[in-house]
Design an enzyme around this catalytic site. Structure first.
Site, short mmCIF file in Angstrom:
data_model
loop_
_atom_site.label_atom_id
_atom_site.label_comp_id
_atom_site.label_asym_id
_atom_site.label_seq_id
_atom_site.Cartn_x
_atom_site.Cartn_y
_atom_site.Cartn_z
N TYR A 73 -12.97 12.79 -6.14
CA TYR A 73 -11.88 12.14 -6.90
C TYR A 73 -10.96 13.19 -7.52
CZ TYR A 73 -9.52 10.12 -10.97
OH TYR A 73 -8.57 9.77 -11.91
N THR B 192 -5.07 13.29 -14.04
CA THR B 192 -6.26 13.35 -14.89
C THR B 192 -6.58 14.78 -15.30
OG1 THR B 192 -8.67 13.10 -14.77
CG2 THR B 192 -7.56 13.34 -12.69
N ASP B 193 -7.30 14.92 -16.42
CA ASP B 193 -7.75 16.26 -16.83
C ASP B 193 -8.88 16.75 -15.94
OD1 ASP B 193 -9.72 14.53 -17.75
OD2 ASP B 193 -9.81 15.36 -19.78
N GLU B 194 -9.43 15.85 -15.10
CA GLU B 194 -10.57 16.26 -14.27
C GLU B 194 -10.17 17.30 -13.22
OE1 GLU B 194 -13.17 13.09 -12.97
OE2 GLU B 194 -12.49 11.83 -14.61
N ASP C 5 0.87 -1.18 0.00
CA ASP C 5 0.00 0.00 0.00
C ASP C 5 0.91 1.23 0.00
OD1 ASP C 5 -1.66 2.13 0.79
OD2 ASP C 5 -2.90 0.84 2.05
N ASP D 71 -28.58 11.36 -13.03
CA ASP D 71 -27.20 11.78 -13.30
C ASP D 71 -26.34 11.66 -12.04
OD1 ASP D 71 -25.12 12.66 -14.80
OD2 ASP D 71 -25.96 14.63 -15.26
N LYS E 251 -6.96 14.11 -6.73
CA LYS E 251 -5.89 14.06 -7.73
C LYS E 251 -5.22 15.44 -7.85
CE LYS E 251 -4.79 11.10 -10.08
NZ LYS E 251 -3.81 9.97 -9.89
N HIS F 169 -21.67 15.99 -11.84
CA HIS F 169 -21.13 15.42 -13.08
C HIS F 169 -20.63 16.55 -13.99
CE1 HIS F 169 -21.89 11.94 -16.16
NE2 HIS F 169 -20.62 12.14 -15.89
P1 NAD Z 1 -7.52 1.41 -11.70
O1 NAD Z 1 -8.51 1.58 -10.61
O2 NAD Z 1 -7.81 0.44 -12.79
O3 NAD Z 1 -6.11 1.00 -11.08
C1 NAD Z 1 -5.61 1.57 -9.90
C2 NAD Z 1 -4.59 0.61 -9.31
O4 NAD Z 1 -4.02 1.25 -8.16
C3 NAD Z 1 -5.19 -0.72 -8.83
O5 NAD Z 1 -4.41 -1.79 -9.30
C4 NAD Z 1 -5.13 -0.63 -7.32
O6 NAD Z 1 -4.95 -1.88 -6.67
C5 NAD Z 1 -3.96 0.30 -7.11
N1 NAD Z 1 -4.05 1.02 -5.83
C6 NAD Z 1 -5.12 1.73 -5.35
N2 NAD Z 1 -4.83 2.22 -4.14
C7 NAD Z 1 -3.56 1.81 -3.84
C8 NAD Z 1 -2.71 2.00 -2.72
N3 NAD Z 1 -3.12 2.69 -1.64
N4 NAD Z 1 -1.47 1.47 -2.77
C9 NAD Z 1 -1.04 0.76 -3.84
N5 NAD Z 1 -1.82 0.52 -4.91
C10 NAD Z 1 -3.07 1.04 -4.92
O7 NAD Z 1 -7.28 2.87 -12.26
P2 NAD Z 1 -6.81 3.36 -13.71
O8 NAD Z 1 -8.00 3.75 -14.48
O9 NAD Z 1 -5.84 2.40 -14.28
O10 NAD Z 1 -6.04 4.71 -13.32
C11 NAD Z 1 -4.65 4.69 -13.03
C12 NAD Z 1 -4.16 6.10 -12.79
O11 NAD Z 1 -4.39 6.91 -13.94
C13 NAD Z 1 -4.86 6.80 -11.63
O12 NAD Z 1 -3.90 7.56 -10.93
C14 NAD Z 1 -5.88 7.71 -12.31
O13 NAD Z 1 -6.15 8.84 -11.53
C15 NAD Z 1 -5.13 8.06 -13.57
N6 NAD Z 1 -5.98 8.40 -14.73
C16 NAD Z 1 -6.99 7.56 -15.12
C17 NAD Z 1 -7.73 7.87 -16.26
C18 NAD Z 1 -8.82 6.94 -16.76
O14 NAD Z 1 -9.52 7.28 -17.72
N7 NAD Z 1 -8.99 5.76 -16.20
C19 NAD Z 1 -7.47 9.05 -16.96
C20 NAD Z 1 -6.43 9.89 -16.53
C21 NAD Z 1 -5.69 9.55 -15.42
#
Ligand code: NAD
Length: 349
Positions: free
Chosen positions: A157, A132-134, A57, A286, A161, A290
């Site tokens: 969320y 993220t762009d969010e 973790d 919704d 971030k 959002h």
């Molecule tokens: P996901 O939920 O599929 O994967 C997240 C991973 O992080 C999981 O394997 C989980 O076990 C691990 N994790 C969570 N908390 C943890 C902790 N405390 N310690 C260690 N591991 C931990 O998410 P994703 O969609 O693959 O997103 C990955 C990253 O990309 C994130 O940081 C997210 O903010 C960013 N992101 C996602 C998107 C999208 O569209 N999905 C877009 C832009 C950025």
């Protein structure tokens, strides 16, 4: 180079792990294995001698320090996070813990490790934060997010971030830790946990269930295939300018309802049912808060590093539908763990 990738058992992290190994890097995949993780996503590289896995973790400071000491990485790519908006509405503190505290703890461990490196390795070290762009909030009908867009997050969320982004920049400016950041639009592709829009639509349709569309479905997202994202991330890690932020997007904006209708058309082709899948679309309440529209201007990344997305959206959606049809056992095993793509995140009065 040896890269410590956090969140490498998740959707995007696993694409980065697979790509990094294919590019010839050594990878340490650090993941807590939360509900959205799946080691099947990296099964194809798990036996590679350049791959190591650590279940940990990011909030466990002692364990993270021990992993840095043992593996002595040349770079960190930080993707571990709680990632789903609907869950953040139900349990915001989990997001603050993992995304804000977790990032701070990882930064501290990286800083201690970096301080102890010999000069040449110290100069080459990178901490890449994947965001993220969010964090930029919502757009109206016009305009794009750029690296200059002020932060204005609307959800627990995106706020968590944004907090992590600020910490990473602060560690760069205060301690000189060599950081780079990326802010990316919505990703799609294989191995995405079936709670986000695209895999929810596909997997529920394949199970003959209704296909939920939040609100009127007019929200606009800029979609990027996960393999294009992974390529951009490794490029920024290797060649991005120190301390800089790069926006990453798919140049493929579409309303959610249009994406759902395209998916239904591909489902009609690859998994025909008695009636068109589109007839199962159901408009539901919704998501609170959002955001209406996201759109990325990725010109800086193209200008400086020559990156452009390769996968056109329609072909990528078709490939993704085909992947879920052909990998129904991957989804089935997630169902057996008790997740059924049920609705989360409706604020209770
Ligand atoms: P996901 O939920 O599929 O994967 C997240 C991973 O992080 C999981 O394997 C989980 O076990 C691990 N994790 C969570 N908390 C943890 C902790 N405390 N310690 C260690 N591991 C931990 O998410 P994703 O969609 O693959 O997103 C990955 C990253 O990309 C994130 O940081 C997210 O903010 C960013 N992101 C996602 C998107 C999208 O569209 N999905 C877009 C832009 C950025």
């Amino acid at each position: 180079m040896k890269i410590l990738i956090t969140g490498g058992a998740g959707f995007i992290g696993s694409a980065v792990v697979r790509r990094a190994i294919a590019d010839g890097h050594d990878v340490v995949n650090l993941d807590a294995l939360t509900y959205s993780a799946n080691l099947e996503n990296v099964a194809g590289v798990a036996r590679d001698p350049r791959y190591a896995f650590e279940q940990a973790d990011v909030c466990d400071a002692a364990r993270i320090a021990e992993i840095f000491a043992r593996h002595r990485p040349d770079a960190v790519m930080h993707l571990a996070a709680e990632s789903h908006n609907d869950r953040a509405i139900e349990g915001p503190l989990d997001f603050v813990r993992a995304n804000v505290m977790g990032t701070a703890i990882l930064l501290e461990a990286a800083r201690a490790h970096w301080n102890g490196l010999p000069d040449a390795r110290k100069a080459a070290f990178r901490f890449h934060h994947v965001s993220t762009d969010e964090v930029f909030g919502a757009l109206g009908e016009d305009g794009d997010f750029t690296e200059q867009t002020p932060y204005d997050p609307n959800s627990p969320y995106s706020a968590s971030k944004a907090g992590a982004d600020h910490l990473v920049r602060a560690w760069g400016r205060t301690y000189g830790l060599p950081v780079v950041l990326t802010n990316c639009s919505n990703n799609y592709g294989p191995y995405q946990f079936p709670e986000k829009l695209i895999p929810t639509v596909i997997t529920r349709a394949l199970e003959g269930k209704t296909i939920p569309v939040y609100g009127d479905g007019r929200q606009v997202r800029d979609w990027l295939h996960v393999d294009d994202h992974a390529e951009a991330l490794l490029l920024v890690l290797g060649k991005g300018r120190l301390g800089e932020t790069y926006c990453i997007g798919g140049d493929a904006s579409k309303r959610n309802l249009e994406v759902v209708q395209l998916l239904c058309a591909h489902l009609d082709k690859y998994a025909p049912a008695n009636t068109s899948h589109a007839e199962k679309i159901s408009f539901v309440t919704d998501r609170p808060g959002h955001d209406f529209r996201y759109s990325i201007d990725a010109a800086k990344l193209e200008r400086e590093l020559g990156w452009r997305p390769r996968m056109p959206l329609e072909a990528g959606l078709e490939d993704t539908v085909r992947w879920y049809v052909e990998n129904s056992d991957w989804v089935q095993r997630i169902r057996e763990r008790g997740f059924h793509s049920e609705r989360l995140g409706l604020v209770q009065a």
